[in-house]
Motif scaffolding. Sequence first.
Motif, PDB file in Angstrom:
ATOM      1  N   GLU A   1       0.727  -1.377   0.147  1.00 37.19           N
ATOM      2  CA  GLU A   1       0.133   0.163  -0.118  1.00 37.19           C
ATOM      3  C   GLU A   1       0.983   1.261   0.114  1.00 37.19           C
ATOM      4  O   GLU A   1       0.627   2.035  -0.571  1.00 37.19           O
ATOM      5  N   ARG A   2       2.108   1.211   0.746  1.00 36.41           N
ATOM      6  CA  ARG A   2       2.917   2.215   0.498  1.00 36.41           C
ATOM      7  C   ARG A   2       3.521   2.519  -0.588  1.00 36.41           C
ATOM      8  O   ARG A   2       3.770   3.689  -1.073  1.00 36.41           O
TER       9      ARG A   2
ATOM     10  N   ALA B   1       3.772   5.510  -5.760  1.00 35.20           N
ATOM     11  CA  ALA B   1       3.557   5.465  -7.062  1.00 35.20           C
ATOM     12  C   ALA B   1       2.697   6.685  -7.707  1.00 35.20           C
ATOM     13  O   ALA B   1       2.974   7.160  -8.706  1.00 35.20           O
ATOM     14  N   ARG B   2       1.587   6.790  -6.800  1.00 39.15           N
ATOM     15  CA  ARG B   2       0.896   7.758  -7.075  1.00 39.15           C
ATOM     16  C   ARG B   2       1.487   9.360  -6.871  1.00 39.15           C
ATOM     17  O   ARG B   2       1.240  10.203  -8.023  1.00 39.15           O
ATOM     18  N   GLU B   3       2.160   9.486  -6.093  1.00 30.72           N
ATOM     19  CA  GLU B   3       3.129  10.732  -6.043  1.00 30.72           C
ATOM     20  C   GLU B   3       4.124  10.927  -7.139  1.00 30.72           C
ATOM     21  O   GLU B   3       4.334  11.912  -7.462  1.00 30.72           O
TER      22      GLU B   3
ATOM     23  N   ALA C   1       3.671   9.641  -9.917  1.00 26.90           N
ATOM     24  CA  ALA C   1       3.016   9.967 -11.271  1.00 26.90           C
ATOM     25  C   ALA C   1       2.720  11.414 -11.323  1.00 26.90           C
ATOM     26  O   ALA C   1       2.892  11.864 -12.285  1.00 26.90           O
ATOM     27  N   GLU C   2       2.380  12.068 -10.120  1.00 27.84           N
ATOM     28  CA  GLU C   2       2.104  13.492 -10.125  1.00 27.84           C
ATOM     29  C   GLU C   2       3.623  14.397 -10.458  1.00 27.84           C
ATOM     30  O   GLU C   2       3.271  15.142 -10.983  1.00 27.84           O
ATOM     31  N   ALA C   3       4.538  13.770  -9.714  1.00 27.58           N
ATOM     32  CA  ALA C   3       5.897  14.461  -9.982  1.00 27.58           C
ATOM     33  C   ALA C   3       6.299  14.095 -11.384  1.00 27.58           C
ATOM     34  O   ALA C   3       7.379  15.243 -11.755  1.00 27.58           O
ATOM     35  N   PHE C   4       6.195  13.143 -12.071  1.00 26.50           N
ATOM     36  CA  PHE C   4       6.961  12.930 -13.468  1.00 26.50           C
ATOM     37  C   PHE C   4       5.745  12.287 -14.226  1.00 26.50           C
ATOM     38  O   PHE C   4       5.614  11.331 -14.599  1.00 26.50           O
TER      39      PHE C   4
END
Length: 140
Positions: free
Chosen positions: A69-70, A75-77, A79-82
Amino acid sequence: MSLDVGSQTIGVAVSDPFGWTAQGVETIRHTTREKDFARLRELTSRYSVEEFVLGMPYNMNGTKGVRAERTEEFARELAEAFPDIPYHFWDERLTTVMAQRELIAADVSRKKRKKVIDKMAAVVILQGYLDHLSMQKKGD
């Protein structure tokens, strides 16, 4: 570029330009997500990264636990950053064990193994992914 995301470190590996072999780059000591991503920005630029492969720490029975889960949250963060670099998950079960065995076989001291184990786990993750892609191409 593969990432072995842990609670304290991020192991980083990249492939050669042909996508045949994985090489360890470094182990990022986690401080803040902003600093982690700033370092990853430098590395993605230096190595012309086209995609991320994140080790997914499934439980031995294939279920997802807290670490998985972490990793999904990371991965979500990521995807936002890259936003221009896609990511994929790759099963990382036993990669640390495999990396540990390789380092022991190479007669690396326990102290040195501790410093490079996450980077080596990232190498094992990426090599598994590259081998999978190669087998898919052979099947086509």
